[in-house]
Design a protein around this motif. Structure first.
Motif, short mmCIF file in Angstrom:
data_model
loop_
_atom_site.label_atom_id
_atom_site.label_comp_id
_atom_site.label_asym_id
_atom_site.label_seq_id
_atom_site.Cartn_x
_atom_site.Cartn_y
_atom_site.Cartn_z
N TYR A 70 8.22 -38.91 35.73
CA TYR A 70 8.59 -39.29 34.35
C TYR A 70 8.19 -40.74 34.15
N LYS A 118 5.28 -27.66 29.75
CA LYS A 118 5.07 -27.19 31.14
C LYS A 118 4.40 -25.82 31.23
N PRO A 119 4.75 -24.88 30.33
CA PRO A 119 4.07 -23.57 30.41
C PRO A 119 2.56 -23.65 30.21
N TYR A 120 2.09 -24.70 29.53
CA TYR A 120 0.65 -24.84 29.30
C TYR A 120 -0.06 -25.54 30.46
N PHE A 121 0.71 -26.23 31.30
CA PHE A 121 0.10 -27.03 32.36
C PHE A 121 -0.34 -26.13 33.50
N GLU A 165 -1.61 -24.53 37.15
CA GLU A 165 -1.38 -24.68 38.58
C GLU A 165 -2.58 -25.42 39.18
N TRP A 212 -6.57 -27.17 28.77
CA TRP A 212 -5.92 -27.70 29.96
C TRP A 212 -6.26 -26.88 31.21
N THR A 245 -0.03 -34.32 24.01
CA THR A 245 0.87 -33.26 23.56
C THR A 245 1.18 -33.39 22.08
N HIS A 293 4.32 -38.15 32.87
CA HIS A 293 4.67 -37.27 31.74
C HIS A 293 5.91 -37.77 31.04
N PHE A 334 4.41 -35.62 40.43
CA PHE A 334 4.84 -35.69 39.03
C PHE A 334 5.89 -36.80 38.88
N TRP A 339 7.53 -32.94 28.11
CA TRP A 339 7.14 -32.24 29.34
C TRP A 339 7.84 -30.88 29.45
N SER A 340 9.11 -30.83 29.10
CA SER A 340 9.82 -29.54 29.17
C SER A 340 9.21 -28.55 28.19
#
Length: 360
Positions: free
Chosen positions: A63, A49-52, A54, A21, A116, A40, A61, A45-46
């Motif tokens: 939903y 998110k750490p993998y997405f 900047e 990613w 995901t 998403h 964004f 998504w929650s």
């Protein structure tokens, strides 16, 4: 048997690698995409998110809304026009991917998918399954353009829910049984169909031999080759079956049973792949292949895939059996690609026979 055979073999680009990613912006820049709609999921998504990464470009964004419907696609296509988006990124499972593709088709924009889960081949294939607002499956639409890019970070999927990987295994397992029931009727197999058959057989082999090791990897959160192979069986190989085989390799009895079950509201609690896995057994019962069912049952039980309606907490009334059977046998349903003459009465008979066959 003369069916449509248009090859839609693969996305324009597909990449599976650690931290895949992180290359998203690079791929967007290559395509001169500068303002993106990011669709998403909610829970997914929650979790991811750490993998997405900047992103320095313009982005919005949203939903996706929980379902791939005609109205959702129209609303997001209108938003694309209003906000002048020049690309769509779908981050999530099969329904997010399907809606992203549907919106991209309507808005005539490139679609990039970051799965995901490995629960379906939706990120790979240029088609969307469309539902109504109540969750009843309506149809699937095939698009005349491949997905622009699929980016898979295996670590994201390693940390996804185990039960969704199992559902993906159930869904992909059907590729062999459904394609085989169609392809076995051909006197001459076009090369495209031979590729589809190879992909279906290879996915079947990988799933039966490596699923347990792959699930152990998920339990331990430790990557192994079996896990990678099962992920790619569920996404890449599964997508190739319909991609190369088209109507000779897409769906037959198992998915028709899945689609029919969606008319029963109680079935909506079951994952797509679980219902498809059940559909495989109904299809085999229609084919009078009880020996193959017996061979599959230990695998199903190891993975906790449903072997009958009771395992899905479904106790159908006579009228519900009739509704499911009539939907399964509706004109145009892929169950009619089987060599048997399929009627609602036969479907009911075989569904009930499966309950009896597996009750012990």
């Amino acid at each position: 048997m003369t069916k449509q055979l248009i090859v839609r073999g693969a996305p324009q680009e597909y990449e599976l690698k650690p931290n895949a990613w992180n290359s998203l912006e690079f791929h967007l820049e290559r395509r001169n995409i500068k303002n993106i709609l990011i669709l998403h999921g909610e829970k997914s998504w929650s979790a991811v998110k750490p993998y997405f990464p900047e992103l320095s470009l313009a982005k919005s964004f949203h939903y996706y809304g929980g379902q791939c419907t005609d109205s959702a696609a129209e609303n997001f296509a209108s938003l694309c026009k209003k906000e002048q988006f020049d690309g769509i990124v779908a981050v999530g499972g099969g329904k997010v991917a399907d809606l992203g593709k549907f919106v991209a088709y309507k808005a005539q924009l490139p679609i990039i998918i970051l799965p995901t889960l490995a629960a379906t081949c939706a990120s790979y294939t240029p088609l969307s399954v469309i539902y109504d607002e109540t969750g009843v499956m309506l149809r699937y639409d095939i698009f005349p353009k491949a997905n622009d890019l699929v980016l898979i970070d295996p670590a994201v999927i390693l940390h996804s829910p185990r039960e969704l990987m199992i559902a993906g295994i159930g869904d992909t397992l059907a590729k062999w049984y459904e394609s085989n029931v169609i392809i076995s009727q051909l006197a001459v197999k076009p090369l495209e169909v031979q590729v589809a058959e190879f992909a279906a057989k290879k996915s079947h082999e990988i799933l039966l031999n490596k699923s347990i090791a792959a699930l152990n990897a998920m339990d331990k959160k430790e990557m192994n080759q079996a896990f990678i192979d099962v992920v790619e069986a569920n996404i890449l190989l599964a997508g190739m079956v319909g991609g190369f085989g088209d109507e000779y390799g897409r769906t037959a009895g198992a998915h028709s049973i899945h689609d029919a079950l969606t008319v029963i509201s109680g079935s909506h609690e079951q994952l797509h792949g679980n219902k498809v896995a059940y559909g495989i057994l109904v299809q085999l019962m229609i084919e009078n292949k009880q020996t193959e069912i017996e061979q599959l049952l230990p695998f199903y039980q190891l993975l906790n895939l449903p072997i009958n309606l009771a395992a899905m907490n479904l106790n159908l009334t006579d009228s519900e059996f009739q509704a499911v059977a009539e939907r399964a046998c509706a004109p145009g349903e892929m169950i009619h690609l089987m060599k048997e003459t399929i009627t609602p009465e036969l479907v009911i008979e075989k569904m009930k026979a499966l309950e009896e066959f597996t009750k012990n």
